[in-house]
Scaffold this motif. Structure first.
Motif, short mmCIF file in Angstrom:
data_model
loop_
_atom_site.label_atom_id
_atom_site.label_comp_id
_atom_site.label_asym_id
_atom_site.label_seq_id
_atom_site.Cartn_x
_atom_site.Cartn_y
_atom_site.Cartn_z
N SER A 1 -3.34 3.46 -9.15
CA SER A 1 -4.59 4.39 -9.01
C SER A 1 -3.99 5.77 -8.74
O SER A 1 -2.89 6.01 -8.51
CB SER A 1 -5.76 4.03 -8.00
OG SER A 1 -4.99 4.05 -6.61
N GLU B 1 -4.03 -1.56 -14.19
CA GLU B 1 -3.82 -2.69 -13.34
C GLU B 1 -3.12 -3.81 -14.18
O GLU B 1 -3.29 -4.00 -15.32
CB GLU B 1 -5.14 -3.32 -13.18
CG GLU B 1 -5.17 -4.59 -12.18
CD GLU B 1 -6.52 -5.20 -12.08
OE1 GLU B 1 -7.04 -5.02 -11.19
OE2 GLU B 1 -6.92 -6.10 -13.08
N ASN C 1 -1.90 -7.76 -14.30
CA ASN C 1 -2.30 -8.92 -13.63
C ASN C 1 -1.15 -10.05 -14.13
O ASN C 1 -1.10 -10.47 -15.32
CB ASN C 1 -3.60 -9.57 -14.20
CG ASN C 1 -3.95 -10.81 -13.33
OD1 ASN C 1 -3.36 -11.62 -12.94
ND2 ASN C 1 -5.53 -11.07 -13.44
N ALA D 1 -0.88 -0.80 -5.30
CA ALA D 1 -1.16 -1.95 -4.12
C ALA D 1 -1.43 -3.05 -4.99
O ALA D 1 -1.73 -3.28 -6.15
CB ALA D 1 -2.57 -1.38 -3.56
N ASP D 2 -1.51 -4.15 -4.02
CA ASP D 2 -1.57 -5.52 -4.49
C ASP D 2 -2.96 -6.10 -4.27
O ASP D 2 -3.39 -6.05 -3.22
CB ASP D 2 -0.77 -6.48 -4.02
CG ASP D 2 -0.53 -6.74 -2.68
OD1 ASP D 2 -0.45 -7.92 -2.22
OD2 ASP D 2 -0.78 -5.58 -1.91
N THR D 3 -3.80 -5.97 -5.51
CA THR D 3 -5.35 -6.42 -5.17
C THR D 3 -5.45 -7.92 -5.08
O THR D 3 -6.48 -8.29 -4.45
CB THR D 3 -6.09 -5.79 -6.29
OG1 THR D 3 -5.52 -6.35 -7.36
CG2 THR D 3 -5.88 -4.35 -6.10
N ALA D 4 -4.52 -8.72 -5.26
CA ALA D 4 -4.54 -10.16 -5.17
C ALA D 4 -3.08 -10.67 -5.31
O ALA D 4 -2.38 -9.99 -5.65
CB ALA D 4 -5.45 -10.83 -6.13
N GLU E 1 1.04 -1.20 0.05
CA GLU E 1 -0.23 -0.02 -0.18
C GLU E 1 0.91 1.30 0.04
O GLU E 1 1.15 1.81 1.14
CB GLU E 1 -1.08 0.09 1.34
CG GLU E 1 -1.81 -1.24 1.35
CD GLU E 1 -3.04 -0.95 0.26
OE1 GLU E 1 -3.27 0.12 -0.18
OE2 GLU E 1 -4.00 -1.61 0.36
N SER F 1 -6.02 5.16 -14.41
CA SER F 1 -5.55 3.73 -13.62
C SER F 1 -4.95 2.78 -14.52
O SER F 1 -5.51 2.57 -15.68
CB SER F 1 -6.89 3.46 -12.75
OG SER F 1 -7.86 2.98 -13.58
N TYR G 1 -1.48 -6.29 -9.39
CA TYR G 1 -0.95 -4.72 -8.74
C TYR G 1 -1.83 -3.58 -9.55
O TYR G 1 -1.78 -3.60 -10.73
CB TYR G 1 0.47 -4.78 -9.19
CG TYR G 1 1.33 -5.72 -8.58
CD1 TYR G 1 1.75 -5.75 -7.22
CD2 TYR G 1 1.66 -7.05 -9.45
CE1 TYR G 1 2.52 -7.03 -6.73
CE2 TYR G 1 2.43 -7.80 -8.85
CZ TYR G 1 2.71 -8.12 -7.53
OH TYR G 1 3.36 -9.04 -6.75
N SER G 2 -2.12 -3.01 -9.13
CA SER G 2 -2.88 -1.79 -9.40
C SER G 2 -2.21 -0.32 -9.21
O SER G 2 -1.87 -0.27 -7.89
CB SER G 2 -4.30 -1.74 -8.86
OG SER G 2 -4.60 -1.29 -7.40
#
Length: 463
Positions: A302, A318, A320, A292-295, A258, A316, A299-300
């Protein structure tokens, strides 16, 4: 009065005798006898073998230092190399009073010319994930009793870490990437094992110097990540500054990220020094956002903002990496994008043009008979939407661009593709199928009120 002089004299003499006695005890003690106990303690705490190649010597002072040369520490069983670390000179500064009571409490750890390897396997597991053996811990006291020793080694924590003339390598086996950097000097300090680490580092990457300063998560976060830790770092090079502010939970596995970031510099072309890649765009730049790592392996970014000279881009993105083929998803917008520098003729292009002109003859062709390679389209998937108020291409200024691009399994679709061209407009779509032996390209455009004369005058005016 005379009695007080006698008391002070006796006390001073006793102090001197005590200091001399302590010096004689410490200087005459065979510290090599500590080797089995130190090795055993490290084995109990980490499950790995520690090798102490040289003799253990004591530098006597208010902060005594145990010094040993040719030290190595075993890597994980799956690691690419036998040793996680090899150190030419290893120095531990310990506290004096605990040493007198046969306890070793580490105050400062100094590594001279170390070679340290960090790596993660294909599942993201770090080679710093230690495995301890409880049986070894239970047997420790019995072995010490048999050996006749009663020294106690505190947990392997320290308040200061100092590295000189080292090399640090990081290998990501999942991404099949290797990164290496040299360390001129590194100083890390912490009040305890659970407190953040203050970091100062001077080193080099690709033979280009850099400096790092700030606060990093504690060492325990690398070994046993439980909670998110604050991070505040500034990385400076000759031409750019990167700042990171936020939290990390499992840094080596790239999880629990984060972070807000800013990257500012004088010239994008200067990044060739670090990446080896050449960038046509020049001029000052300012890039910021939140990552941030959403899963896992997703990585996203924003609040992305990119300002380069007169260009601006925001939105933004992302990335994957969890699937066999990476996928990029993005929604971007800009007021102005000048892409003309990307189309500048470089040395390779000019040389190729000269070569082709020499071989030109009666069979000159508008299109080459060599197959067009479309392998790049199969290397990744993408879903990108972009809107640009003003887009500048060589000899072609465009306005109000609205475009959507989907790339999947090597098939490229551009829809919609709307743009204001001159005094008119263009609306259409494009489809490129590259899965078979022969590619299929479909282009459909509707152009209204196209004025090539106006477009030419406008381009001349811009030039």
């Amino acid at each position: 009065m005379v009695k007080w002089k006698w008391v002070l004299g006796i006390a001073s003499a006793a102090t001197v005798l005590l200091v001399v006695a302590v010096y004689l005890i410490l200087s005459s003690y065979n510290y090599n006898s500590l080797k089995p106990e130190i090795i055993r303690a490290v084995k109990d705490d980490t499950g790995r073998e520690l090798t102490l190649g040289g003799d253990i010597n004591l530098k006597i002072g208010f902060t005594p230092a145990l010094v040993v040369k040719d030290v190595s520490f075993q890597n994980a069983s799956w690691g690419s190399q036998p040793d996680l670390a090899k150190i030419k000179r290893f120095e531990i500064k310990v506290r004096l009073l605990p040493l007198l009571s046969r306890r070793i409490e580490v105050k400062r750890l100094i590594l001279i010319e170390p070679e340290i390897l960090f790596e993660t396997d294909t599942s993201g597991k770090s080679n710093l994930a230690f495995e301890t053996t409880k049986k070894q811990g239970l047997a420790k006291g019995k072995e010490e009793t048999k050996a006749g020793g009663n020294w106690k080694l505190s947990a392997l924590t320290f308040n200061e870490l100092q590295i000189e003339k080292g090399r640090i390598t990081y290998i990501d086996h999942e991404l099949k990437k290797t990164y290496g950097a040299t360390v001129g000097t590194l100083m890390a300090t912490a009040t305890s094992s659970e407190s953040p680490v203050k970091l100062k580092l001077k080193g080099a990457y690709n033979d280009k110097s850099f400096e790092v300063a700030g606060t990093l998560c504690p060492l325990t976060a690398f070994i046993n990540p439980i909670k998110a830790w604050p991070v505040n770092l500034a990385v400076k090079t000759e031409s750019a500054t990167l700042t990171l502010d936020g939290t990390l939970k499992d840094p080596l596995a790239r999880r629990g990220i984060e972070l807000t970031f800013t990257l500012k510099g004088k010239d994008l072309a200067s990044f060739k020094q670090f990446s080896g890649e050449s960038y046509h765009l020049r001029g000052p730049f300012d890039i910021s956002g939140r990552i941030a790592d959403t899963a896992r392996n997703v990585y996203s970014i924003s609040n992305l903002k990119i300002i380069q000279d007169e260009n601006d881009l925001s939105g933004s993105v992302e990335l994957n990496l969890a699937e066999n083929r990476p996928k990029v998803t993005a929604a971007l917008s800009a007021q102005k994008l000048d892409l003309r520098p990307y189309f500048q003729v470089g040395p390779n292009t000019e040389e190729a043009t000269k070569h082709s002109s020499k071989g030109a003859g009666k069979e000159d062709k508008i299109f080459s008979d060599r197959p067009l390679s479309l392998d790049t389209l199969r290397q990744a998937d993408a879903d990108v939407k972009i809107q640009v108020a003003q887009l500048l291409l060589p000899n072609l200024p465009l306005n109000s661009l609205d475009m959507g691009m989907v790339l999947k399994d090597g098939a490229l679709t551009v829809k919609p593709l709307k743009v204001v061209l001159g005094k008119g407009s263009m609306d259409g779509h494009l489809s490129l199928q590259s899965q078979g032996k022969v590619a299929s390209l479909t282009i459909v455009f509707k152009i209204k009120k196209f004025d090539i004369g106006y477009l030419t005058k406008e381009q001349i005016g811009r030039a």
